[in-house]
Every structure is written in structure tokens, then in C-alpha cells.
Motif scaffolding. Structure first.
Motif, short mmCIF file in Angstrom:
data_model
loop_
_atom_site.label_atom_id
_atom_site.label_comp_id
_atom_site.label_asym_id
_atom_site.label_seq_id
_atom_site.Cartn_x
_atom_site.Cartn_y
_atom_site.Cartn_z
N GLY A 21 0.84 -1.18 0.00
CA GLY A 21 0.00 0.00 0.00
C GLY A 21 0.88 1.23 0.00
O GLY A 21 1.68 1.43 0.92
N HIS A 22 0.81 2.04 -1.04
CA HIS A 22 1.59 3.27 -1.15
C HIS A 22 0.67 4.44 -0.81
O HIS A 22 -0.41 4.58 -1.42
N VAL A 23 1.08 5.29 0.13
CA VAL A 23 0.21 6.34 0.65
C VAL A 23 0.93 7.69 0.60
O VAL A 23 2.12 7.78 0.90
N TYR A 24 0.20 8.72 0.21
CA TYR A 24 0.72 10.10 0.26
C TYR A 24 -0.37 10.98 0.85
O TYR A 24 -1.47 11.06 0.31
N MET A 25 -0.06 11.62 1.97
CA MET A 25 -1.00 12.52 2.63
C MET A 25 -0.58 13.96 2.36
O MET A 25 0.53 14.36 2.72
N ARG A 26 -1.45 14.73 1.73
CA ARG A 26 -1.15 16.12 1.41
C ARG A 26 -1.44 17.02 2.60
O ARG A 26 -2.29 16.71 3.45
N SER A 27 -0.77 18.14 2.64
CA SER A 27 -0.95 19.09 3.73
C SER A 27 -2.34 19.73 3.70
O SER A 27 -2.82 20.24 4.71
N GLU A 28 -3.02 19.67 2.54
CA GLU A 28 -4.37 20.22 2.44
C GLU A 28 -5.39 19.40 3.23
O GLU A 28 -6.52 19.82 3.43
N GLY A 29 -5.00 18.19 3.64
CA GLY A 29 -5.91 17.37 4.43
C GLY A 29 -6.59 16.26 3.64
O GLY A 29 -7.64 15.77 4.04
N VAL A 30 -5.98 15.86 2.54
CA VAL A 30 -6.52 14.77 1.73
C VAL A 30 -5.35 13.86 1.35
O VAL A 30 -4.23 14.32 1.17
N GLY A 31 -5.63 12.56 1.28
CA GLY A 31 -4.57 11.61 0.95
C GLY A 31 -5.02 10.64 -0.12
O GLY A 31 -6.21 10.46 -0.38
N ALA A 32 -4.04 9.99 -0.75
CA ALA A 32 -4.34 8.98 -1.77
C ALA A 32 -3.58 7.71 -1.46
O ALA A 32 -2.50 7.73 -0.87
N VAL A 33 -4.18 6.59 -1.86
CA VAL A 33 -3.60 5.27 -1.62
C VAL A 33 -3.63 4.48 -2.93
O VAL A 33 -4.63 4.49 -3.64
N ILE A 34 -2.53 3.80 -3.22
CA ILE A 34 -2.48 2.86 -4.33
C ILE A 34 -2.08 1.51 -3.75
O ILE A 34 -1.07 1.42 -3.05
N LEU A 35 -2.87 0.48 -4.03
CA LEU A 35 -2.55 -0.88 -3.59
C LEU A 35 -2.05 -1.67 -4.80
O LEU A 35 -2.73 -1.74 -5.83
N THR A 36 -0.86 -2.24 -4.67
CA THR A 36 -0.22 -2.96 -5.76
C THR A 36 0.36 -4.29 -5.27
O THR A 36 0.36 -4.56 -4.06
N ASP A 37 0.89 -5.07 -6.19
CA ASP A 37 1.69 -6.21 -5.77
C ASP A 37 3.10 -5.70 -5.44
O ASP A 37 3.42 -4.53 -5.68
N GLN A 38 3.94 -6.57 -4.90
CA GLN A 38 5.27 -6.13 -4.47
C GLN A 38 6.20 -5.83 -5.64
O GLN A 38 7.18 -5.13 -5.49
N GLU A 39 5.88 -6.36 -6.81
CA GLU A 39 6.74 -6.15 -7.97
C GLU A 39 6.60 -4.76 -8.57
O GLU A 39 7.46 -4.31 -9.32
N TYR A 40 5.49 -4.08 -8.26
CA TYR A 40 5.25 -2.77 -8.87
C TYR A 40 6.27 -1.77 -8.33
O TYR A 40 6.50 -1.67 -7.13
N GLN A 41 6.88 -1.02 -9.23
CA GLN A 41 7.96 -0.11 -8.86
C GLN A 41 7.45 1.10 -8.09
O GLN A 41 6.38 1.65 -8.37
N ILE A 42 8.25 1.54 -7.13
CA ILE A 42 7.82 2.59 -6.22
C ILE A 42 7.78 3.97 -6.88
O ILE A 42 6.90 4.78 -6.59
N ARG A 43 8.71 4.25 -7.80
CA ARG A 43 8.75 5.60 -8.41
C ARG A 43 7.47 5.92 -9.18
O ARG A 43 6.86 6.96 -8.95
N PRO A 44 7.04 5.07 -10.10
CA PRO A 44 5.79 5.39 -10.78
C PRO A 44 4.58 5.38 -9.85
O PRO A 44 3.62 6.10 -10.09
N ALA A 45 4.63 4.56 -8.78
CA ALA A 45 3.51 4.54 -7.83
C ALA A 45 3.35 5.91 -7.17
O ALA A 45 2.25 6.46 -7.11
N TYR A 46 4.46 6.48 -6.71
CA TYR A 46 4.37 7.80 -6.07
C TYR A 46 4.18 8.92 -7.09
O TYR A 46 3.57 9.95 -6.78
N GLY A 47 4.68 8.74 -8.28
CA GLY A 47 4.40 9.71 -9.33
C GLY A 47 2.91 9.77 -9.62
O GLY A 47 2.33 10.84 -9.80
#
Length: 203
Positions: free
Chosen positions: A67-93
Motif C-alpha cells: 500500500g503506497h500512501v501520500y498525505m497532502r498538507s491540504e488534508g486529503v490523501g491517496a492510496v495505491i494498492l499494488t503487488d510487491q513487484e510494482y515499482q515505487i517511483r511510478p507509484a508515487y508519481g
């Protein structure tokens, strides 16, 4: 490599979050499993995003899922659930792209005072359907959108388990049983999946 779920959430304190909009691809699961798996994906995402501080990025591992998570300072966050093989850079992009688009389309004034889950059409983002299909191939995703320089300079908390994210004294099993998000069949499915350790994000 696989993306299973993309969701946008508004946290309510440090123990609860409400889903504003989401999309999922459960085609790799059996037809009769999809409802239960989808419920657990939402439960997992709610749990992790509520425990992610503003401005923080973290990746939480649960068995063979991430589960890749990014919480913005505006008070909203997003989550992407992937398998372990999925690369982290494009996930956070992709997380950056999704949150930028959401805040541009729906400024904080439209959701900052929300305390209950909205109607599924309130914050509709048709582009999520496009993203979950297009970015199944992370090499294509990374070629289309370059990860911002900021990402390289920001510490990402990697490879935590769900137990590391929970507060001291919290127990995943008891949270599942108390959850209002999960129905009886989903709770039974959780217990079975935990025993067989085979098909669910929350094990």
C-alpha cells in the motif's frame, strides 16, 4: 506487476478516514472473492491513510501486497494498492498526479467539512479509470510522467507492515471485528484468508 486499487481519502482524526472516490481492478481474483477482497482493500486503505501524517509518504507491506500512501498538507490523501513487484517511483508519481488533479477539480472548500462518506458520484473522477488501466505497466507510466524532483528529496517510509502502522495496543483482528465497513461475510472471509494465507490484502 499489478495495481489493484486507487483511492482518495479524507482522514478524520488518527483512527478513521472516509473514502471520497476510488477505482479498483479485481479481475485477477475469482468472481465470488471480489466483493470481500474489495471490502478489505478499502479497510486497509482507510486504516493506513488515517495513520499517515500530513506531508508524509509511506509504503506498507502486507504479505505480497503493498500500500503506497501520500498525505497532502491540504488534508486529503491517496492510496495505491499494488503487488510487491510494482515499482515505487511510478507509484508515487501517480499518487502526486491523482492528488494534484483531485485538488484542482475539488478544492478543499468542497470537502474539508465532510464527516461522513459522500455519495459515490459526489467526487467522481473518470480519469481514475484511465489511470488504473494505463499505469498497470509502470515503465509506460514513468515515461509518460516524470516523478517530481521533490520525491527524490523526500524520505519515504518503506516496507512497514500493517502492525507497524497501528498504534500501540491496537490489534488488526479486533479492528476487523469492530469495523463498520466490513460485513459479516467479509469478516468470515478475513478469518479464512488469514488461515490459508492465500488471497487477501489483509492477512
Amino acid at each position: 506487476m499489478k495495481i489493484y486499487y486507487i483511492g482518495i481519502f479524507k482522514p478524520l482524526g488518527t483512527e478513521k478516514a472516509i473514502e471520497l472516490t476510488s477505482v479498483s481492478d479485481l479481475s485477477s481474483f475469482g468472481y465470488f472473492e471480489r466483493s470481500s477482497v474489495g471490502s478489505f482493500m478499502k479497510f486497509f486503505a482507510e486504516t493506513v491513510v488515517a495513520r499517515t501524517s500530513a506531508g508524509q509518504r509511506q509504503s506498507v507491506q502486507q504479505n505480497k501486497y503493498m500500500g503506497h500512501v501520500y498525505m497532502r498538507s491540504e488534508g486529503v490523501g491517496a492510496v495505491i494498492l499494488t503487488d510487491q513487484e510494482y515499482q515505487i517511483r511510478p507509484a508515487y508519481g501517480l499518487l502526486n498526479k491523482v492528488l494534484d488533479e483531485f485538488i484542482s477539480t475539488y478544492p478543499p472548500s468542497q470537502w474539508s467539512s465532510i464527516t461522513t462518506a459522500p455519495n459515490t458520484s459526489t467526487f467522481k473522477m473518470p480519469s481514475l479509470d484511465t489511470y488504473i488501466k494505463k499505469y498497470q505497466d509502470p515503465s509506460q507510466a514513468d515515461a509518460i510522467m516524470r516523478v517530481q524532483k521533490e520525491l527524490d528529496e523526500t524520505k519515504i517510509v518503506l516496507n512497514k507492515t500493517i502492525e507497524n502502522v497501528l498504534k500501540r495496543g491496537e490489534n488488526l483482528d479486533s479492528m476487523v471485528q469492530k469495523s463498520e465497513t466490513l460485513g459479516i461475510s467479509s469478516k468470515i472471509f478475513y478469518e479464512q484468508a488469514k488461515k490459508t494465507n492465500s488471497c487477501c490484502i489483509i492477512m
